[in-house]
Enzyme design. Structure first.
Site, PDB file in Angstrom:
ATOM      1  N   SER A  23      55.549  32.216  60.596  1.00  0.00           N
ATOM      2  CA  SER A  23      54.794  31.783  59.411  1.00  0.00           C
ATOM      3  C   SER A  23      54.358  30.322  59.520  1.00  0.00           C
ATOM      4  CB  SER A  23      55.641  31.986  58.145  1.00  0.00           C
ATOM      5  OG  SER A  23      56.898  31.356  58.273  1.00  0.00           O
ATOM      6  N   ASN A 110      66.914  31.358  53.110  1.00  0.00           N
ATOM      7  CA  ASN A 110      66.508  32.105  51.913  1.00  0.00           C
ATOM      8  C   ASN A 110      66.474  31.234  50.661  1.00  0.00           C
ATOM      9  OD1 ASN A 110      66.474  34.141  53.722  1.00  0.00           O
ATOM     10  ND2 ASN A 110      68.264  35.224  52.936  1.00  0.00           N
ATOM     11  N   THR A 155      25.471  39.490  21.167  1.00  0.00           N
ATOM     12  CA  THR A 155      26.477  40.533  21.365  1.00  0.00           C
ATOM     13  C   THR A 155      25.739  41.597  22.163  1.00  0.00           C
ATOM     14  OG1 THR A 155      25.914  41.761  19.360  1.00  0.00           O
ATOM     15  CG2 THR A 155      27.599  40.070  19.126  1.00  0.00           C
ATOM     16  N   HIS A 156      26.438  42.257  23.051  1.00  0.00           N
ATOM     17  CA  HIS A 156      25.807  43.250  23.957  1.00  0.00           C
ATOM     18  C   HIS A 156      24.677  42.631  24.776  1.00  0.00           C
ATOM     19  CE1 HIS A 156      27.798  46.366  21.388  1.00  0.00           C
ATOM     20  NE2 HIS A 156      27.478  45.509  20.432  1.00  0.00           N
ATOM     21  N   SER A 277      16.149  27.731  48.777  1.00  0.00           N
ATOM     22  CA  SER A 277      16.052  28.910  49.629  1.00  0.00           C
ATOM     23  C   SER A 277      15.393  28.518  50.940  1.00  0.00           C
ATOM     24  CB  SER A 277      15.224  29.973  48.905  1.00  0.00           C
ATOM     25  OG  SER A 277      14.608  30.829  49.842  1.00  0.00           O
ATOM     26  N   LYS A 283      12.531  27.860  44.935  1.00  0.00           N
ATOM     27  CA  LYS A 283      13.840  28.261  44.406  1.00  0.00           C
ATOM     28  C   LYS A 283      14.798  27.096  44.144  1.00  0.00           C
ATOM     29  CE  LYS A 283      15.485  31.912  44.033  1.00  0.00           C
ATOM     30  NZ  LYS A 283      15.836  33.153  44.637  1.00  0.00           N
ATOM     31  N   ASN A 285      18.720  27.575  43.208  1.00  0.00           N
ATOM     32  CA  ASN A 285      19.739  28.591  42.934  1.00  0.00           C
ATOM     33  C   ASN A 285      21.031  27.971  42.404  1.00  0.00           C
ATOM     34  OD1 ASN A 285      18.002  30.582  43.976  1.00  0.00           O
ATOM     35  ND2 ASN A 285      18.730  30.196  46.058  1.00  0.00           N
ATOM     36  N   GLU A 290      27.659  30.710  41.048  1.00  0.00           N
ATOM     37  CA  GLU A 290      27.812  32.041  41.651  1.00  0.00           C
ATOM     38  C   GLU A 290      29.076  32.113  42.498  1.00  0.00           C
ATOM     39  OE1 GLU A 290      23.917  33.714  43.276  1.00  0.00           O
ATOM     40  OE2 GLU A 290      23.404  31.633  42.856  1.00  0.00           O
ATOM     41  N   TYR A 317      66.623  38.926  49.696  1.00  0.00           N
ATOM     42  CA  TYR A 317      65.493  38.498  50.520  1.00  0.00           C
ATOM     43  C   TYR A 317      65.090  39.617  51.481  1.00  0.00           C
ATOM     44  CZ  TYR A 317      62.475  36.169  53.831  1.00  0.00           C
ATOM     45  OH  TYR A 317      61.393  35.859  54.607  1.00  0.00           O
TER      46      TYR A 317
HETATM   47  N1  ARG Z   1      59.651  32.152  56.955  1.00  0.00           N
HETATM   48  C1  ARG Z   1      60.491  32.806  56.013  1.00  0.00           C
HETATM   49  C2  ARG Z   1      59.688  33.113  54.761  1.00  0.00           C
HETATM   50  O1  ARG Z   1      58.731  32.495  54.571  1.00  0.00           O
HETATM   51  C3  ARG Z   1      61.658  31.967  55.645  1.00  0.00           C
HETATM   52  C4  ARG Z   1      62.843  32.721  55.178  1.00  0.00           C
HETATM   53  C5  ARG Z   1      63.385  33.502  56.314  1.00  0.00           C
HETATM   54  N2  ARG Z   1      64.626  34.072  56.028  1.00  0.00           N
HETATM   55  C6  ARG Z   1      65.163  35.015  56.814  1.00  0.00           C
HETATM   56  N3  ARG Z   1      66.299  35.465  56.500  1.00  0.00           N
HETATM   57  N4  ARG Z   1      64.519  35.475  57.841  1.00  0.00           N
HETATM   58  O2  ARG Z   1      60.037  33.987  53.981  1.00  0.00           O
END
Ligand code: ARG
Length: 456
Positions: A23, A110, A155-156, A277, A283, A285, A290, A317
Site C-alpha cells: 500500500s 492494526n 418547480t419542475h 472550444s 464558445k 463553456n 460541469e 482487522y
Molecule cells: N497496510 C495495512 C493497511 O493499510 C496496514 C495494516 C496491516 N496490518 C496487518 N495485520 N497486515 O491496512
C-alpha cells in the site's frame, strides 16, 4: 529482502505479488500522522518503564529526524517494505540502529493504521469545513448584492413564481450550513484514539492509552480494543458527508450551467472559470461547473466502495481494509479542490439583473398573485384558481400575458377584479408581498441575510 514479519516464512513472494499487496504507493500520504503516532507511543513506552527512558528518547529523536526528512520530501519508500508503517520502521532502524526495533513494543500495525487514519481525518475535516465556510461567504456576498434582483423561481424546471435571486443563493447557504454541521458532528467520532488496542486484544505491557491519546490531542479512547481496530465507521461517515456536500455542489453547478446558456442568460462566468472550444470560436463553456457536477460521481462512488468493502467483514482487522485509503484520500482532494473552485466561481460571476427581471415580465409566474388577489376578496381559492387558469388560457390564445389584458376583459372573467390588480400583478410586487416567515419577500430575505451573516 528480509521482511519485518519474515520469521515463520521459508519462501518469499515474487515481486508482482508483493506489489499487489503493498500500500506504500498511496499510504505514504499518512507519513506525518504515522510519525506523530509513533512519537506518542514511544514516549509512553519510556514513561511507563516498558523500555528504558534513554532508548525511548533515542527513538523519539530518530523519529523527529525522519519527520524533517519527510517534510523536505527526502524519504525514499520501497515496495518491499509494503506500507508506510514498515517503511518508516526500517528507516528508523537504519537511522539509529537495532534499538529502533523496540518502537513496535505493545503495538500493532492494526491500531497504528487506525490511529493514522483518525489523525488524518481530524486535520482534513477541519480544512474542508473551512472551505465550506468560504463558499458560504461567497454565496452570502452575492445574496447581499442581489436582494432586490427578481428572477424566475422554478418547480419542475417550469417557471413557477418570481423570487429574489438572494433567496435562491441563500437556499444553498443553508444547505451548506447543514453540511458543515454534519462534518462538525462527525468530529466526535473521529476524535477517538484506537492506539493501544494493539493487534485486536490489547497488550500484556502496562501501556497508558490515555497518555498517548492526550499526546495526540484525542478527546477520548475506544472502550473496546476489537472495535478500535476494526472500526471504519468514521471513514464511511466522512465519505457520506462528502457525498452529500458534493451532491449539493452538483445541483448548483447544474443551475450555473443552465443559467450561463443563451436560453437562460442569467449569469456570466468569469473567463477564468470557463474554457473555449477547439473548433467553435464563439464558445464559452462552463467547464469548472460541469467538472464539479461530474466529480460528484467519484465521491459517491468512494462511499459506496467503502460500504461494500466493510459489508460482511468479520471482526477485527482484515486486509480488505487496506482498501479504505485511496477512496478517502481521493475524496479529501476532490472535496477541497471542488469547494475552492466553486467559491471562486461564485465570487466572480456576474449576475445579469436586467435579463433576470425581463424574464419574469414575460411569463405567467404572476398567475398565483391573481388567484391570491381573488381569494383575498372572499372567492374560495379553488374557484379563483379556475378563473385565473382560464385567463391564462385566453392569454395563450391571444399571445399575450396577464398584465396585457385590459381591465374590462379581466372583469368579464370576475367582477371582483379592480384597477389595483395591475400593481399586484407586477413581478417585483409579487416578490415583495411574499412576506411570510422564510419567504422570498425582500424584508424576509433581509432578516434571513442577517441570520446567515451571524453564522459566518
Ligand atoms: N497496510 C495495512 C493497511 O493499510 C496496514 C495494516 C496491516 N496490518 C496487518 N495485520 N497486515 O491496512
Amino acid at each position: 529482502m528480509k521482511k519485518a514479519w519474515g520469521g515463520r516464512f521459508s519462501k518469499s513472494s515474487e515481486q508482482w505479488i508483493e506489489e499487489f499487496g503493498a500500500s506504500i504507493s498511496f499510504d505514504q500520504e499518512l507519513v506525518l500522522e504515522d510519525i506523530e503516532g509513533s512519537i506518542a507511543h514511544v514516549k509512553m513506552l519510556g514513561k511507563s518503564n516498558i523500555i528504558p527512558l534513554d532508548e525511548s528518547e533515542q527513538i523519539a529523536a530518530g523519529l523527529h529526524k525522519l519527520k524533517q526528512k519527510a517534510e523536505a520530501g527526502e524519504l525514499q519508500y520501497s515496495i518491499s517494505e509494503e506500507d508506510i508503517h514498515l517503511n518508516l520502521e526500517k528507516m528508523l532502524i537504519n537511522e539509529i540502529g537495532p534499538v529502533g526495533g523496540k518502537l513496535h513494543t505493545g503495538r500493532s500495525r492494526n491500531d497504528q493504521v487506525a490511529t493514522d487514519m483518525h489523525l488524518y481525518l481530524k486535520k482534513q475535516v477541519l480544512v474542508i469545513m473551512e472551505h465550506i465556510k468560504e463558499l458560504q461567504s461567497a454565496l452570502l456576498n452575492q445574496a447581499e448584492k442581489n436582494v432586490e434582483t427578481v428572477f424566475p423561481g422554478y418547480t419542475h424546471l417550469q417557471r413557477a413564481q418570481p423570487v429574489s435571486f438572494a433567496h435562491h443563493m441563500l437556499a444553498y447557504f443553508w444547505m451548506l450550513e447543514r453540511d458543515y454541521g454534519r462534518f462538525e458532528d462527525s468530529m466526535k467520532r473521529i476524535d477517538i484514539s484506537p492506539l493501544g488496542a494493539s493487534a485486536l486484544a490489547g497488550t500484556t505491557f502496562p501501556i497508558d492509552r490515555f497518555y498517548t491519546a492526550e499526546q495526540l490531542g484525542f478527546s477520548s479512547v475506544y472502550e473496546n480494543s476489537m472495535d478500535a481496530v476494526s472500526d471504519r465507521d468514521f471513514v464511511v461517515e466522512f465519505l457520506s458527508n462528502s457525498a452529500l456536500t458534493i451532491t449539493h455542489l452538483s445541483r448548483l453547478a447544474e443551475e450555473i450551467i443552465l443559467w450561463t446558456s443563451k436560453e437562460f442568460s442569467f449569469i456570466e462566468l468569469d473567463d477564468a472559470y470557463a474554457t473555449g472550444s477547439s473548433i467553435m470560436p464563439q464558445k464559452k463553456n462552463p467547464d469548472m461547473a460541469e467538472l464539479i457536477r461530474g466529480k460528484s460521481g467519484r465521491v459517491i462512488g468512494n462511499l459506496v466502495g467503502m460500504l461494500t468493502v466493510l459489508k460482511g467483514l468479520p471482526l477485527t482487522y482484515n486486509k480488505d481494509m487496506q482498501e479504505d485509503k485511496e477512496g478517502m484520500f481521493d475524496t479529501v482532494h476532490t472535496m477541497i479542490g471542488s469547494l475552492k473552485i466553486f467559491t471562486g466561481m461564485i465570487k466572480t460571476m456576474t449576475v445579469k439583473n436586467k435579463e433576470m427581471e425581463s424574464a419574469v415580465n414575460q411569463d405567467f409566474s404572476n398567475a398565483t398573485e391573481l388567484a391570491d388577489y381573488l381569494a383575498a376578496k372572499g372567492i374560495p381559492f379553488r374557484e379563483a384558481h379556475e378563473i385565473v387558469g382560464k385567463l391564462v388560457l385566453t392569454c395563450i390564445q391571444q399571445n399575450c400575458y396577464l398584465l396585457d389584458l385590459p381591465l374590462d376583459q379581466l372583469q368579464e372573467a370576475c367582477s371582483k377584479i379592480e384597477e389595483d390588480v395591475f400593481v399586484i400583478l407586477s413581478p417585483r410586487e409579487a416578490v415583495k408581498r411574499r412576506n411570510s416567515y422564510g419567504g422570498t419577500g425582500f424584508d424576509q430575505v433581509k432578516i434571513q441575510l442577517e441570520k446567515a451573516k451571524q453564522l459566518i
